[in-house]
Scaffold this motif. Structure first.
Motif, PDB file in Angstrom:
ATOM      1  N   LEU A 115       0.837  -1.213   0.000  1.00 41.23           N
ATOM      2  CA  LEU A 115       0.000   0.000   0.000  1.00 41.23           C
ATOM      3  C   LEU A 115       0.868   1.258   0.000  1.00 41.23           C
ATOM      4  CD1 LEU A 115      -3.105   0.405   0.280  1.00 41.23           C
ATOM      5  CD2 LEU A 115      -2.758   0.519   2.740  1.00 41.23           C
ATOM      6  N   TYR A 116       1.912   1.240   0.805  1.00 40.01           N
ATOM      7  CA  TYR A 116       2.770   2.419   0.952  1.00 40.01           C
ATOM      8  C   TYR A 116       3.881   2.481  -0.098  1.00 40.01           C
ATOM      9  CZ  TYR A 116       0.521   2.829   5.556  1.00 40.01           C
ATOM     10  OH  TYR A 116      -0.391   2.962   6.567  1.00 40.01           O
ATOM     11  N   ASP A 117       4.120   1.364  -0.786  1.00 40.40           N
ATOM     12  CA  ASP A 117       5.135   1.333  -1.846  1.00 40.40           C
ATOM     13  C   ASP A 117       4.486   1.897  -3.114  1.00 40.40           C
ATOM     14  OD1 ASP A 117       7.109   0.782  -3.677  1.00 40.40           O
ATOM     15  OD2 ASP A 117       6.839  -1.399  -3.611  1.00 40.40           O
ATOM     16  N   LEU A 118       4.327   3.216  -3.119  1.00 41.15           N
ATOM     17  CA  LEU A 118       3.525   3.865  -4.167  1.00 41.15           C
ATOM     18  C   LEU A 118       3.992   3.547  -5.579  1.00 41.15           C
ATOM     19  CD1 LEU A 118       3.012   7.507  -2.769  1.00 41.15           C
ATOM     20  CD2 LEU A 118       1.567   5.506  -2.444  1.00 41.15           C
ATOM     21  N   ARG A 119       5.313   3.472  -5.763  1.00 35.68           N
ATOM     22  CA  ARG A 119       5.825   3.311  -7.129  1.00 35.68           C
ATOM     23  C   ARG A 119       6.284   1.887  -7.426  1.00 35.68           C
ATOM     24  NH1 ARG A 119       5.655   8.723  -6.688  1.00 35.68           N
ATOM     25  NH2 ARG A 119       7.189   9.406  -5.171  1.00 35.68           N
ATOM     26  N   HIS A 120       5.844   0.958  -6.602  1.00 35.01           N
ATOM     27  CA  HIS A 120       6.119  -0.471  -6.823  1.00 35.01           C
ATOM     28  C   HIS A 120       7.613  -0.761  -7.008  1.00 35.01           C
ATOM     29  CE1 HIS A 120       1.853  -0.195  -7.664  1.00 35.01           C
ATOM     30  NE2 HIS A 120       2.091   0.554  -8.718  1.00 35.01           N
ATOM     31  N   THR A 121       8.433  -0.148  -6.163  1.00 36.89           N
ATOM     32  CA  THR A 121       9.874  -0.371  -6.290  1.00 36.89           C
ATOM     33  C   THR A 121      10.365  -1.469  -5.348  1.00 36.89           C
ATOM     34  OG1 THR A 121      10.300   1.321  -4.607  1.00 36.89           O
ATOM     35  CG2 THR A 121      10.312   2.039  -6.923  1.00 36.89           C
ATOM     36  N   GLY A 122       9.479  -1.924  -4.487  1.00 39.57           N
ATOM     37  CA  GLY A 122       9.918  -2.907  -3.489  1.00 39.57           C
ATOM     38  C   GLY A 122      10.448  -2.230  -2.236  1.00 39.57           C
ATOM     39  N   ASP A 169      12.891  -1.214   3.471  1.00 38.82           N
ATOM     40  CA  ASP A 169      12.632  -2.474   2.770  1.00 38.82           C
ATOM     41  C   ASP A 169      11.662  -3.320   3.590  1.00 38.82           C
ATOM     42  OD1 ASP A 169      14.069  -3.895   4.753  1.00 38.82           O
ATOM     43  OD2 ASP A 169      15.961  -3.563   3.683  1.00 38.82           O
ATOM     44  N   ARG A 170      11.305  -4.473   3.048  1.00 39.54           N
ATOM     45  CA  ARG A 170      10.293  -5.314   3.699  1.00 39.54           C
ATOM     46  C   ARG A 170      10.700  -5.747   5.109  1.00 39.54           C
ATOM     47  NH1 ARG A 170       8.492  -6.200  -1.496  1.00 39.54           N
ATOM     48  NH2 ARG A 170       6.273  -6.672  -1.665  1.00 39.54           N
ATOM     49  N   GLU A 171      11.963  -6.107   5.272  1.00 44.41           N
ATOM     50  CA  GLU A 171      12.417  -6.560   6.592  1.00 44.41           C
ATOM     51  C   GLU A 171      12.364  -5.416   7.594  1.00 44.41           C
ATOM     52  OE1 GLU A 171      12.941  -9.615   7.737  1.00 44.41           O
ATOM     53  OE2 GLU A 171      12.165 -10.139   5.755  1.00 44.41           O
TER      54      GLU A 171
END
Lengths: 213, 25
Positions: A115-122, A169-171
């Protein structure tokens, strides 16, 4: 009556069998059928085609089909898994299942990250977070100086961006949420716990179907 | 005062309030 109903709904584009959806989500078959009643209502509020268009989503959320909102846009985009501009029934049920109280926290954490990764960069980047804060301020008619906004974003990043590379990042997101569990508050909809009780108006068709199958 | 940006966003934006979907019943 049940057979006629079943034949009719199978003609809806994107319709998927409740048993299949129940097997993949936190919902029971009856709850998926109840959700179909809600889906029908939402997907026919402007264009009667069995699909939820963005204007219909906005109408349901804001009682106004023209109200644009960055976060509602993001949720719509995540529900629209096929990215074809509409939400189909299967997409609706699978996505709503993330918000079910029984769904694993890990799924909610991942959904919130996307949701918060607006530009789908990971990654959640600093500029994205600032953009979201500014969007929230605009939505709320709040006025904060750019310095204050920068301070809020800086402070948040200093807590979340553990390796200091300027992006989350995800972690790092998982660790940040673990330290701030209230961030997931809006990822659970208590209504979904037992939608057939919470929304008895949807139960009629479910009961007919259950008894006829 | 320090505000967690994500806390602000998640708690304040109406765009996150999916409960409104069910009010259309």
């Amino acid at each position: 009556m049940g057979c006629l109903f079943t034949k009719h709904i199978k003609q809806i584009p994107g319709y998927e069998e409740p048993t299949v959806l129940a097997g993949e989500t936190s919902f029971t078959v009856s709850e998926v059928e109840a959700l179909y009643e809600l889906f029908k209502k939402l997907s026919s509020s402007i264009i009667v085609d069995g699909l939820i268009h963005k204007e219909e989503f906005q109408l349901a959320l804001f009682k106004n089909s023209n109200t644009r909102n960055l976060f509602a846009d993001r949720i719509f985009d995540l529900f629209d898994v096929k990215r074809n501009g509409v939400i189909e029934f299967g997409e609706f049920v699978r996505s709503l299942s993330v918000f079910h109280p029984n769904t694993a926290i890990s799924e909610k954490i991942e959904f919130a990250f996307r949701l918060y990764d607006l530009r789908h960069t990971g990654f959640i980047e600093r500029e994205e977070l600032k953009e979201m804060v500014l969007a929230l301020l605009k939505e709320s008619d709040l006025c904060l100086s750019d310095d204050v906004v920068e301070t809020i974003v800086d402070k948040t990043f200093s807590e979340a961006d553990l390796n200091g590379d300027g992006k989350i990042d995800r972690e790092e997101w998982k660790e940040f949420v673990a330290r701030n569990p209230s961030l997931l508050k809006n990822m659970t909809l208590p209504y979904l716990k037992d939608i057939t009780i919470a929304f008895p108006s949807f139960v009629l068709y479910s009961e007919v179907e259950d008894s006829d199958i | 005062p320090f505000f967690n940006a994500f806390e602000l966003i998640s708690s304040m934006s109406s765009g996150f309030d999916l409960s409104s979907l069910f009010e259309s019943k």
